[in-house]
Design a protein around this motif. Structure first.
Motif, PDB file in Angstrom:
ATOM      1  N   MET A  28       1.425  -1.400   0.283  1.00  0.00           N
ATOM      2  CA  MET A  28       0.184   0.253  -0.049  1.00  0.00           C
ATOM      3  C   MET A  28       1.252   1.363  -0.232  1.00  0.00           C
ATOM      4  N   ALA A  29       0.194   2.402  -1.061  1.00  0.00           N
ATOM      5  CA  ALA A  29       0.973   3.640  -0.486  1.00  0.00           C
ATOM      6  C   ALA A  29       0.369   4.602   0.148  1.00  0.00           C
ATOM      7  N   HIS A  30       1.194   5.509   0.225  1.00  0.00           N
ATOM      8  CA  HIS A  30       0.533   6.451   1.808  1.00  0.00           C
ATOM      9  C   HIS A  30       1.343   7.439   1.279  1.00  0.00           C
ATOM     10  N   ASN A  31       0.706   8.352   2.245  1.00  0.00           N
ATOM     11  CA  ASN A  31       0.558   9.774   1.057  1.00  0.00           C
ATOM     12  C   ASN A  31       1.531  10.611   2.674  1.00  0.00           C
ATOM     13  N   LEU A  32       3.006  10.379   2.075  1.00  0.00           N
ATOM     14  CA  LEU A  32       4.114  10.605   2.625  1.00  0.00           C
ATOM     15  C   LEU A  32       5.225  10.522   1.182  1.00  0.00           C
ATOM     16  N   ALA A 140       7.583  -2.294  -4.620  1.00  0.00           N
ATOM     17  CA  ALA A 140       8.274  -1.601  -5.678  1.00  0.00           C
ATOM     18  C   ALA A 140       6.181  -0.965  -6.552  1.00  0.00           C
ATOM     19  N   ALA A 141       5.811  -2.092  -6.321  1.00  0.00           N
ATOM     20  CA  ALA A 141       3.812  -1.912  -7.469  1.00  0.00           C
ATOM     21  C   ALA A 141       3.599  -0.635  -6.872  1.00  0.00           C
ATOM     22  N   PRO A 142       3.196  -1.195  -5.154  1.00  0.00           N
ATOM     23  CA  PRO A 142       2.270   0.570  -4.577  1.00  0.00           C
ATOM     24  C   PRO A 142       3.109   1.908  -5.160  1.00  0.00           C
ATOM     25  N   THR A 156      10.148 -14.575 -14.353  1.00  0.00           N
ATOM     26  CA  THR A 156      11.061 -13.275 -13.567  1.00  0.00           C
ATOM     27  C   THR A 156      10.002 -12.565 -14.058  1.00  0.00           C
ATOM     28  N   GLN A 157       8.589 -12.604 -13.825  1.00  0.00           N
ATOM     29  CA  GLN A 157       8.263 -11.280 -14.237  1.00  0.00           C
ATOM     30  C   GLN A 157       7.467 -10.980 -13.269  1.00  0.00           C
ATOM     31  N   ALA A 158       7.500  -9.533 -12.748  1.00  0.00           N
ATOM     32  CA  ALA A 158       7.020  -9.569 -11.651  1.00  0.00           C
ATOM     33  C   ALA A 158       4.939  -8.547 -12.642  1.00  0.00           C
ATOM     34  N   ARG A 159       3.976  -8.523 -12.023  1.00  0.00           N
ATOM     35  CA  ARG A 159       2.291  -7.980 -12.144  1.00  0.00           C
ATOM     36  C   ARG A 159       2.340  -7.870 -10.429  1.00  0.00           C
ATOM     37  N   ALA A 160       1.610  -6.975 -11.173  1.00  0.00           N
ATOM     38  CA  ALA A 160       0.779  -6.283 -10.262  1.00  0.00           C
ATOM     39  C   ALA A 160      -0.935  -5.992 -10.227  1.00  0.00           C
ATOM     40  N   ALA A 161      -1.422  -5.828  -9.993  1.00  0.00           N
ATOM     41  CA  ALA A 161      -3.106  -5.445 -10.026  1.00  0.00           C
ATOM     42  C   ALA A 161      -3.556  -4.445  -8.529  1.00  0.00           C
ATOM     43  N   ARG A 162      -3.879  -3.863  -8.670  1.00  0.00           N
ATOM     44  CA  ARG A 162      -4.618  -2.553  -7.904  1.00  0.00           C
ATOM     45  C   ARG A 162      -5.667  -3.423  -7.236  1.00  0.00           C
ATOM     46  N   ILE A 163      -6.225  -2.564  -5.765  1.00  0.00           N
ATOM     47  CA  ILE A 163      -7.198  -3.063  -5.363  1.00  0.00           C
ATOM     48  C   ILE A 163      -7.888  -1.851  -5.099  1.00  0.00           C
ATOM     49  N   PRO A 164      -9.830  -1.780  -5.573  1.00  0.00           N
ATOM     50  CA  PRO A 164      -9.361  -0.578  -5.006  1.00  0.00           C
ATOM     51  C   PRO A 164     -10.144  -0.780  -3.364  1.00  0.00           C
ATOM     52  N   THR A 165      -9.929   0.318  -2.635  1.00  0.00           N
ATOM     53  CA  THR A 165      -9.821   0.299  -1.386  1.00  0.00           C
ATOM     54  C   THR A 165      -9.995   1.831  -1.227  1.00  0.00           C
TER      55      THR A 165
END
Length: 294
Positions: A28-32, A140-142, A156-165
């Motif tokens: 998760m990403a933060h406002n910092l 890295a993803a968030p 070796t491939q990184a993947r990511a998907a957003r969770i709406p919240t």
């Protein structure tokens, strides 16, 4: 691909990995935010730093942002040059808030801001290159996409998907640091099958709780894979998590620690209690915005 401009500037958010049960696969990403500007030069690389880490971080080629810039230039088949970097850091170092991931993403995103084909250097490329540095994509993803994410590897491939919240969060940031290497060294090589199954259920539940069922967040943030094993390396943070959870707050260790992430706002009495325990209470909340060029 060619260099299109000699200057660029980016902002990158702090992040929490794991989110409790989602070991190495949720974040998760933060406002910092850290803010970094670069100017290409023909001379030696120089790094100036304000804020967090100003007195301890390297100021030359061994700075992590410079190393990420070099890797980005290599991936874009661009010639070697010198860099003048200016970093304004708000993300604390060694606190489990993704400072290293932020540095890597900053360096790679600066490359996008310098080249004439930024579309080729897209978010998928950034994530793959950042995962080379980090070893896993949960910070890295968030940092790249913002919000809450689930991540995985396909070979070796990184993947990511957003969770709406829209979940509210609070960060408790201690004064002491904990090296990620020390936190990882506390983990066993194997875990009981029952504990792995327990965490699989809680990780699935957490994805649902973040998006649809916030009343499940307390149960969904239970963990048996890493937090108890690491408690001895961060006793104050482990005690804070236990106290918060006993009071009904869905609290977890942020990444490798020792910061604490709470999926809730805290009442005034609890804030005061955590401050007396030596934590800085950050209520800026989750950032839905990932790293971006300014």
């Amino acid at each position: 691909m060619r260099i299109a401009t000699s200057e660029a500037r980016v902002r990158v958010p702090a992040t929490s990995g794991n989110l409790g049960p989602g070991f190495d696969c949720m974040g998760m990403a933060h406002n910092l935010w850290d803010e970094v500007s670069v100017r290409l030069t023909t001379g030696a690389t120089r790094v100036s730093i304000e804020g967090e880490g100003a007195d301890v971080l390297p100021t030359g080629e061994d700075h992590l942002i410079v190393r990420a810039l070099r890797r980005g230039f290599e991936a874009a088949a661009l010639p070697g040059v010198g860099f003048e970097l200016h970093c304004v850091n708000a993300i604390p170092q060694g606190r489990g808030l993704g400072s290293s991931a932020a540095a890597v993403v900053a360096g790679l995103l600066l490359v996008r801001g310098l080249v004439d084909r930024p579309d080729i250097f897209d978010d998928g490329v950034l994530l793959s290159l950042a995962t080379e540095f980090e070893g896993h994509p949960d910070n890295a993803a968030p940092a790249i996409f913002g919000g809450a994410v689930v991540t995985w590897m396909e070979g070796t491939q990184a993947r990511a998907a957003r969770i709406p919240t829209a979940v509210e969060t609070t960060l408790l940031i201690p004064g002491e640091q904990l090296l990620t290497e020390k936190a990882r060294a506390a983990l066993p090589d194997t875990v009981p099958h029952a504990d792995a199954a327990f965490n699989a259920s809680r990780t699935a539940m957490l994805a649902l709780a973040l998006e649809h069922y916030p009343d499940l967040l307390w149960q969904a943030t239970e963990d048996r894979l890493h937090q108890d094993y690491r408690a001895g390396a961060m006793p104050a943070s482990a005690d804070a998590v236990r106290a918060l959870r006993a009071a009904g707050f869905p609290a977890v260790i942020s990444g490798a620690g020792p910061s604490v992430l709470v999926f809730s706002r805290l009442d005034a009495d609890t804030v005061s209690m955590m401050q007396r325990r030596g934590f800085t209470v950050n209520t800026a909340g989750m950032s839905t915005q990932g790293a971006y060029l300014v």
